[in-house]
Design a protein around this motif. Sequence first.
Motif, mmCIF file in Angstrom:
data_model
loop_
_atom_site.group_PDB
_atom_site.id
_atom_site.type_symbol
_atom_site.label_atom_id
_atom_site.label_comp_id
_atom_site.label_asym_id
_atom_site.label_seq_id
_atom_site.Cartn_x
_atom_site.Cartn_y
_atom_site.Cartn_z
ATOM 1 N N THR A 57 63.418 37.591 -8.132
ATOM 2 C CA THR A 57 63.027 39.008 -8.136
ATOM 3 C C THR A 57 63.919 39.724 -9.137
ATOM 4 O O THR A 57 65.130 39.551 -9.127
ATOM 5 C CB THR A 57 63.194 39.642 -6.749
ATOM 6 O OG1 THR A 57 64.485 39.336 -6.257
ATOM 7 C CG2 THR A 57 62.143 39.151 -5.804
ATOM 8 N N VAL A 81 56.150 34.694 1.064
ATOM 9 C CA VAL A 81 55.717 34.403 -0.304
ATOM 10 C C VAL A 81 56.693 33.449 -0.976
ATOM 11 O O VAL A 81 56.289 32.474 -1.630
ATOM 12 C CB VAL A 81 55.613 35.726 -1.103
ATOM 13 C CG1 VAL A 81 55.287 35.441 -2.549
ATOM 14 C CG2 VAL A 81 54.587 36.626 -0.496
ATOM 15 N N VAL A 116 61.188 31.226 -7.531
ATOM 16 C CA VAL A 116 60.916 32.672 -7.643
ATOM 17 C C VAL A 116 62.223 33.378 -7.952
ATOM 18 O O VAL A 116 63.281 32.992 -7.465
ATOM 19 C CB VAL A 116 60.382 33.293 -6.340
ATOM 20 C CG1 VAL A 116 59.564 34.511 -6.651
ATOM 21 C CG2 VAL A 116 59.635 32.312 -5.512
ATOM 22 N N GLN A 154 54.496 43.703 -6.833
ATOM 23 C CA GLN A 154 55.004 43.009 -5.646
ATOM 24 C C GLN A 154 54.020 41.892 -5.326
ATOM 25 O O GLN A 154 52.817 42.079 -5.389
ATOM 26 C CB GLN A 154 55.161 43.967 -4.472
ATOM 27 C CG GLN A 154 53.900 44.694 -4.054
ATOM 28 C CD GLN A 154 54.067 45.381 -2.728
ATOM 29 O OE1 GLN A 154 54.585 44.799 -1.788
ATOM 30 N NE2 GLN A 154 53.635 46.628 -2.661
ATOM 31 N N LEU A 155 54.575 40.749 -4.999
ATOM 32 C CA LEU A 155 53.738 39.597 -4.692
ATOM 33 C C LEU A 155 53.493 39.580 -3.188
ATOM 34 O O LEU A 155 54.439 39.530 -2.399
ATOM 35 C CB LEU A 155 54.441 38.321 -5.148
ATOM 36 C CG LEU A 155 53.569 37.101 -5.362
ATOM 37 C CD1 LEU A 155 52.533 37.363 -6.419
ATOM 38 C CD2 LEU A 155 54.424 35.918 -5.760
ATOM 39 N N THR A 156 52.218 39.674 -2.779
ATOM 40 C CA THR A 156 51.907 39.716 -1.351
ATOM 41 C C THR A 156 51.447 38.337 -0.878
ATOM 42 O O THR A 156 51.100 37.475 -1.678
ATOM 43 C CB THR A 156 50.804 40.754 -1.071
ATOM 44 O OG1 THR A 156 49.668 40.428 -1.870
ATOM 45 C CG2 THR A 156 51.276 42.136 -1.412
ATOM 46 N N ASP A 157 51.433 38.166 0.442
ATOM 47 C CA ASP A 157 51.280 36.824 1.001
ATOM 48 C C ASP A 157 49.829 36.415 1.223
ATOM 49 O O ASP A 157 49.578 35.382 1.853
ATOM 50 C CB ASP A 157 52.074 36.706 2.303
ATOM 51 C CG ASP A 157 51.689 37.788 3.292
ATOM 52 O OD1 ASP A 157 50.760 38.552 2.973
ATOM 53 O OD2 ASP A 157 52.307 37.863 4.358
ATOM 54 N N ASN A 214 66.528 37.178 -1.067
ATOM 55 C CA ASN A 214 65.378 37.724 -1.797
ATOM 56 C C ASN A 214 65.214 37.082 -3.163
ATOM 57 O O ASN A 214 64.362 37.503 -3.934
ATOM 58 C CB ASN A 214 65.561 39.234 -1.991
ATOM 59 C CG ASN A 214 65.663 39.961 -0.677
ATOM 60 O OD1 ASN A 214 65.070 39.543 0.300
ATOM 61 N ND2 ASN A 214 66.432 41.036 -0.652
ATOM 62 N N ILE A 256 59.191 38.018 -10.481
ATOM 63 C CA ILE A 256 58.392 39.133 -9.979
ATOM 64 C C ILE A 256 59.351 40.232 -9.546
ATOM 65 O O ILE A 256 60.545 40.003 -9.414
ATOM 66 C CB ILE A 256 57.464 38.640 -8.840
ATOM 67 C CG1 ILE A 256 56.266 39.560 -8.647
ATOM 68 C CG2 ILE A 256 58.210 38.469 -7.540
ATOM 69 C CD1 ILE A 256 55.126 39.266 -9.576
ATOM 70 N N TRP A 298 59.110 42.285 -6.728
ATOM 71 C CA TRP A 298 59.346 42.430 -5.283
ATOM 72 C C TRP A 298 58.527 41.371 -4.551
ATOM 73 O O TRP A 298 57.384 41.131 -4.905
ATOM 74 C CB TRP A 298 58.923 43.821 -4.795
ATOM 75 C CG TRP A 298 59.625 44.242 -3.546
ATOM 76 C CD1 TRP A 298 59.272 43.905 -2.280
ATOM 77 C CD2 TRP A 298 60.782 45.063 -3.433
ATOM 78 N NE1 TRP A 298 60.143 44.463 -1.386
ATOM 79 C CE2 TRP A 298 61.088 45.195 -2.065
ATOM 80 C CE3 TRP A 298 61.616 45.717 -4.353
ATOM 81 C CZ2 TRP A 298 62.162 45.930 -1.596
ATOM 82 C CZ3 TRP A 298 62.675 46.460 -3.869
ATOM 83 C CH2 TRP A 298 62.946 46.556 -2.517
ATOM 84 N N THR A 299 59.119 40.742 -3.563
ATOM 85 C CA THR A 299 58.375 39.762 -2.750
ATOM 86 C C THR A 299 58.797 39.872 -1.303
ATOM 87 O O THR A 299 59.683 40.645 -0.958
ATOM 88 C CB THR A 299 58.650 38.312 -3.175
ATOM 89 O OG1 THR A 299 60.037 38.155 -3.325
ATOM 90 C CG2 THR A 299 57.902 37.906 -4.387
ATOM 91 N N SER A 300 58.172 39.056 -0.495
ATOM 92 C CA SER A 300 58.580 38.951 0.906
ATOM 93 C C SER A 300 58.905 37.486 1.192
ATOM 94 O O SER A 300 58.639 36.606 0.382
ATOM 95 C CB SER A 300 57.450 39.447 1.811
ATOM 96 O OG SER A 300 56.292 38.700 1.553
#
Lengths: 180, 291
Positions: free
Chosen positions: B172, B159, B170, B135-138, B215, B152, B154-156
């Motif tokens: 997911t 990000v 990006v 998961q890509l975090t911010d 997403n 990737i 999982w992201t938010s």
Amino acid sequence: MFRNILCSFSRLAIATRTPQSNVFKNTSDNLVKQITVRNFSLLNIQAPLAAPKLLENAPKPQPAATSTRTVTKFSIRKGKRKSVKAVLKRFYRLQWGIWIRTKAGRNKKLWKKNPPQKRRLRQHVFCNSTQSHMLDKMVGPYWRKPRYFIDDPYQPYHVRNEFERSRVTPKPYIPPEDRI
Amino acid sequence: MSNTTEKALNLLRYLPRVCISNIRDNPGAHKQARRGRGQHGGDYHGAGNKGAKARQSYTRLGYEMGNNPFYLRFPFEPYYKGHHLKRQYPPVSLLNLQKLIDTNRIDTTKPIDLVAIMNTGLFRLYPDQQHFGFQLTDEGADIFSAKINLEIQWTSEPVIAAIERAGGFVTTAYYDAQSLHAMINTKKFFERGIPIPRRMMPPPDAIEYYSNPANRGYLSDPEKISKERLVLAQKYGYTLPKLDDQILEMLKERKDPRQIFYGLHPGWVVNLTDKVILKPLDEELKEYYAS
């Protein structure tokens, strides 16, 4: 007296037996038997019809070992250490090493507790260092591994960078302010 | 006096006197040191003399002698409920990604996926421990400035905004455990000589995430994604940078939902020794890997 009553019952049974059908005879017999057994439990009027079966009457084997909640150091199959399930039902390990728990009596007699007390009971609190050390020994390495769940409510608490002992990332360098 | 006696007396005259330093010990006066068995000469191995420590008969862990034990004192709480079923995504931050790009561990002229991240050798992934990718975090979102085509797991939202503000894309994407095994160590997988598996569809609880254009899910409609890019740009207050034609082709490259590696399709066998790729010819196999 017993004999008299018994005789009367048997007479009744004989009297009823002759004119009735087979089905009725059986029921009346049973009725007599039931009444005598109920009233005079000492009298064993049930004659053994067949030889008693050994296996049916034998006491059923009970498990010799009863379960305990303590830690198993060496399991039977693989010789591995086992976790205490009672710990995992009540405690949660944060990744920096401390365990958290609920509070005792949080569901008990809430009617007589005041709101601030109820608020405190809802909280989850740290165990101390000694307790955490003991709980660490009561669970296996699986429970000490980091977990990366999505939307984990405990995610912000797994890292404690404010203190040197539990810091995981290096301290950022902040250059000293220029003094003129 | 005889000759012999004289000789003996003569000899005695030159011999040293009998004293404490030259007489023999009494028989049994000197005791031989005993040879003890074991590592330290038959001692107690650090366990001391007698008691619970010498006999290792400690009280069991957590027992408090008649008290209600601490480990049984508190009410239940489902802290670990479903821990063995939930998917895990180990984190990789934007700061990490920027650092990898700056130190030339990742090539930005090619699409970046899990294989590229794993090939840096700095991250570990264990599919058998319910790890389903990164998961890509911010963290470091403010300084992220690379123009990349990233895939990737999982992201938010912040990000996605940080990458798209820098001019990147990006996606997911979900990979099942078998596909992840192939991607984690590509060389090892190709050496096994088995065909590249086809990627499985996400489980029912993940379908919604991966088909949501917000997403940037790999199962969502590309047109809806480009609309969502504009929406996000307005929300975070940046303008989407204009794309160069040179790298546009690279940025637009996407995998098929069944595909695992860029440029390789499921069912192919990569022979590293002969440096050839073997493709299935059988119609049935083709149909299987395409479905």
